[in-house]
Design a protein around this motif. Structure first.
Motif, PDB file in Angstrom:
ATOM      1  N   PRO A  27      25.793  22.425  62.298  1.00 60.81           N
ATOM      2  CA  PRO A  27      24.403  21.936  62.355  1.00 60.81           C
ATOM      3  C   PRO A  27      23.350  23.041  62.415  1.00 60.81           C
ATOM      4  N   ASP A  28      23.684  24.173  63.029  1.00 61.90           N
ATOM      5  CA  ASP A  28      22.720  25.272  63.123  1.00 61.90           C
ATOM      6  C   ASP A  28      22.368  25.878  61.762  1.00 61.90           C
ATOM      7  N   TRP A  29      23.205  25.655  60.751  1.00 63.37           N
ATOM      8  CA  TRP A  29      23.013  26.291  59.449  1.00 63.37           C
ATOM      9  C   TRP A  29      22.974  25.307  58.287  1.00 63.37           C
ATOM     10  N   ARG A  30      22.969  24.020  58.544  1.00 60.47           N
ATOM     11  CA  ARG A  30      23.125  23.061  57.457  1.00 60.47           C
ATOM     12  C   ARG A  30      21.977  23.035  56.457  1.00 60.47           C
ATOM     13  N   LEU A  31      20.797  23.495  56.814  1.00 62.01           N
ATOM     14  CA  LEU A  31      19.708  23.559  55.833  1.00 62.01           C
ATOM     15  C   LEU A  31      20.058  24.498  54.669  1.00 62.01           C
ATOM     16  N   LEU A  32      20.900  25.497  54.952  1.00 63.81           N
ATOM     17  CA  LEU A  32      21.284  26.435  53.895  1.00 63.81           C
ATOM     18  C   LEU A  32      22.099  25.760  52.793  1.00 63.81           C
ATOM     19  N   SER A  33      22.801  24.680  53.118  1.00 63.26           N
ATOM     20  CA  SER A  33      23.589  24.014  52.076  1.00 63.26           C
ATOM     21  C   SER A  33      22.674  23.432  50.999  1.00 63.26           C
ATOM     22  N   GLY A  34      21.589  22.804  51.405  1.00 63.35           N
ATOM     23  CA  GLY A  34      20.633  22.277  50.437  1.00 63.35           C
ATOM     24  C   GLY A  34      19.944  23.376  49.654  1.00 63.35           C
ATOM     25  N   MET A  35      19.650  24.464  50.329  1.00 63.44           N
ATOM     26  CA  MET A  35      19.006  25.587  49.642  1.00 63.44           C
ATOM     27  C   MET A  35      19.962  26.224  48.631  1.00 63.44           C
ATOM     28  N   THR A  36      21.243  26.285  48.978  1.00 60.38           N
ATOM     29  CA  THR A  36      22.244  26.804  48.043  1.00 60.38           C
ATOM     30  C   THR A  36      22.306  25.927  46.800  1.00 60.38           C
ATOM     31  N   ALA A  37      22.326  24.615  47.002  1.00 56.29           N
ATOM     32  CA  ALA A  37      22.388  23.681  45.878  1.00 56.29           C
ATOM     33  C   ALA A  37      21.131  23.776  45.004  1.00 56.29           C
ATOM     34  N   VAL A  88      31.054  25.332  45.862  1.00 64.02           N
ATOM     35  CA  VAL A  88      30.882  23.883  45.783  1.00 64.02           C
ATOM     36  C   VAL A  88      29.407  23.498  45.946  1.00 64.02           C
ATOM     37  N   SER A  89      28.712  24.189  46.819  1.00 62.99           N
ATOM     38  CA  SER A  89      27.285  23.876  47.020  1.00 62.99           C
ATOM     39  C   SER A  89      26.439  24.383  45.858  1.00 62.99           C
ATOM     40  N   TYR A  90      26.666  25.616  45.427  1.00 65.74           N
ATOM     41  CA  TYR A  90      25.888  26.237  44.351  1.00 65.74           C
ATOM     42  C   TYR A  90      26.003  25.441  43.051  1.00 65.74           C
ATOM     43  N   THR A  91      27.186  24.913  42.784  1.00 60.40           N
ATOM     44  CA  THR A  91      27.387  24.133  41.556  1.00 60.40           C
ATOM     45  C   THR A  91      26.971  22.680  41.738  1.00 60.40           C
ATOM     46  N   THR A  92      26.499  22.323  42.903  1.00 59.73           N
ATOM     47  CA  THR A  92      26.056  20.981  43.303  1.00 59.73           C
ATOM     48  C   THR A  92      27.177  19.945  43.208  1.00 59.73           C
ATOM     49  N   VAL A  93      28.427  20.389  43.264  1.00 63.97           N
ATOM     50  CA  VAL A  93      29.550  19.447  43.301  1.00 63.97           C
ATOM     51  C   VAL A  93      29.553  18.735  44.653  1.00 63.97           C
ATOM     52  N   GLY A  94      29.460  19.509  45.724  1.00 64.23           N
ATOM     53  CA  GLY A  94      29.317  18.957  47.064  1.00 64.23           C
ATOM     54  C   GLY A  94      30.416  18.020  47.503  1.00 64.23           C
ATOM     55  N   ILE A 144      28.309  36.344  40.865  1.00 63.46           N
ATOM     56  CA  ILE A 144      27.663  37.283  41.783  1.00 63.46           C
ATOM     57  C   ILE A 144      26.779  36.524  42.777  1.00 63.46           C
ATOM     58  N   ASN A 145      26.042  35.547  42.281  1.00 62.54           N
ATOM     59  CA  ASN A 145      25.171  34.766  43.157  1.00 62.54           C
ATOM     60  C   ASN A 145      25.964  33.909  44.143  1.00 62.54           C
ATOM     61  N   VAL A 146      27.082  33.362  43.720  1.00 59.51           N
ATOM     62  CA  VAL A 146      27.942  32.608  44.640  1.00 59.51           C
ATOM     63  C   VAL A 146      28.479  33.532  45.729  1.00 59.51           C
ATOM     64  N   TRP A 147      28.910  34.728  45.340  1.00 61.84           N
ATOM     65  CA  TRP A 147      29.400  35.699  46.327  1.00 61.84           C
ATOM     66  C   TRP A 147      28.283  36.088  47.306  1.00 61.84           C
ATOM     67  N   LEU A 148      27.071  36.209  46.803  1.00 61.84           N
ATOM     68  CA  LEU A 148      25.933  36.512  47.682  1.00 61.84           C
ATOM     69  C   LEU A 148      25.806  35.440  48.762  1.00 61.84           C
ATOM     70  N   TRP A 149      25.833  34.175  48.370  1.00 59.05           N
ATOM     71  CA  TRP A 149      25.748  33.095  49.349  1.00 59.05           C
ATOM     72  C   TRP A 149      26.936  33.125  50.305  1.00 59.05           C
ATOM     73  N   ALA A 150      28.126  33.396  49.782  1.00 59.05           N
ATOM     74  CA  ALA A 150      29.315  33.436  50.643  1.00 59.05           C
ATOM     75  C   ALA A 150      29.186  34.522  51.706  1.00 59.05           C
ATOM     76  N   ALA A 181      13.869  30.881  56.298  1.00 61.28           N
ATOM     77  CA  ALA A 181      13.550  32.269  55.948  1.00 61.28           C
ATOM     78  C   ALA A 181      14.751  32.941  55.298  1.00 61.28           C
ATOM     79  N   ILE A 182      15.921  32.764  55.894  1.00 62.41           N
ATOM     80  CA  ILE A 182      17.133  33.364  55.321  1.00 62.41           C
ATOM     81  C   ILE A 182      17.403  32.773  53.939  1.00 62.41           C
ATOM     82  N   GLY A 183      17.340  31.453  53.827  1.00 65.97           N
ATOM     83  CA  GLY A 183      17.579  30.805  52.542  1.00 65.97           C
ATOM     84  C   GLY A 183      16.592  31.245  51.473  1.00 65.97           C
ATOM     85  N   SER A 184      15.332  31.358  51.845  1.00 65.68           N
ATOM     86  CA  SER A 184      14.316  31.808  50.883  1.00 65.68           C
ATOM     87  C   SER A 184      14.564  33.236  50.435  1.00 65.68           C
ATOM     88  N   LEU A 185      14.968  34.090  51.354  1.00 66.42           N
ATOM     89  CA  LEU A 185      15.288  35.480  51.007  1.00 66.42           C
ATOM     90  C   LEU A 185      16.482  35.539  50.049  1.00 66.42           C
TER      91      LEU A 185
END
Length: 136
Positions: free
Chosen positions: A104-114, A90-96, A63-69, A6-10
């Motif tokens: 672990p509680d938030w790791r789904l957000l990394s894929g959503m960021t990418a 690093v995630s937003y640019t898919t460098v990873g 701006i979008n990277v700062w939003l995720w940060a 939900a957070i990632g989708s928002l």
């Protein structure tokens, strides 16, 4: 898991809105910018307009990277700004690089960021093609 999605989708919806509005702003002003540059830069007017457009698009992505940060900070995934911003970039640019990871509680957000960055960079590429076409 549902809360992360939900957070990632928002955040994705907000970042798409930011990019749409910022691109609309540039689109409505691009012809005026081009005319201004043709008056003063002559032969280099198209190049100047494209350089400004690229810098503007990089601003939108920043701006979008700062939003995720900020989201990573607010969720408590990171305690300070620097690793939050670094991970978001690093995630937003898919460098990873993988040197910093989400708990672990938030790791789904990394894929959503990418996924968000991947889609918005694709959109930006299509947008730049249209702007270059408009300079012809």
């Amino acid at each position: 898991m549902i809360f992360q999605l939900a957070i990632g989708s928002l955040v994705i919806a907000i970042s798409v809105a930011i990019q749409a509005e910022m691109f609309n702003l540039l689109s409505t002003r691009f012809d005026m910018l081009l005319r201004f540059e043709r008056r003063y830069l002559h032969r280099f007017a198209n190049t100047g307009a494209i350089i400004l457009a690229v810098l503007f698009i990089l601003l939108v992505h920043s701006i979008n990277v700062w939003l995720w940060a900020v989201v990573f900070l607010l969720t408590g995934a990171f305690k300070t700004l620097e690793p939050s911003l670094y991970f978001a970039l690093v995630s937003y640019t898919t460098v990873g690089f993988g040197d910093i990871t989400l708990p672990p509680d938030w790791r789904l957000l990394s894929g959503m960021t990418a996924a968000n960055g991947f889609l918005l960079f694709g959109w930006s590429t299509a947008y730049m093609v249209e702007l270059v076409r408009r300079t012809a």
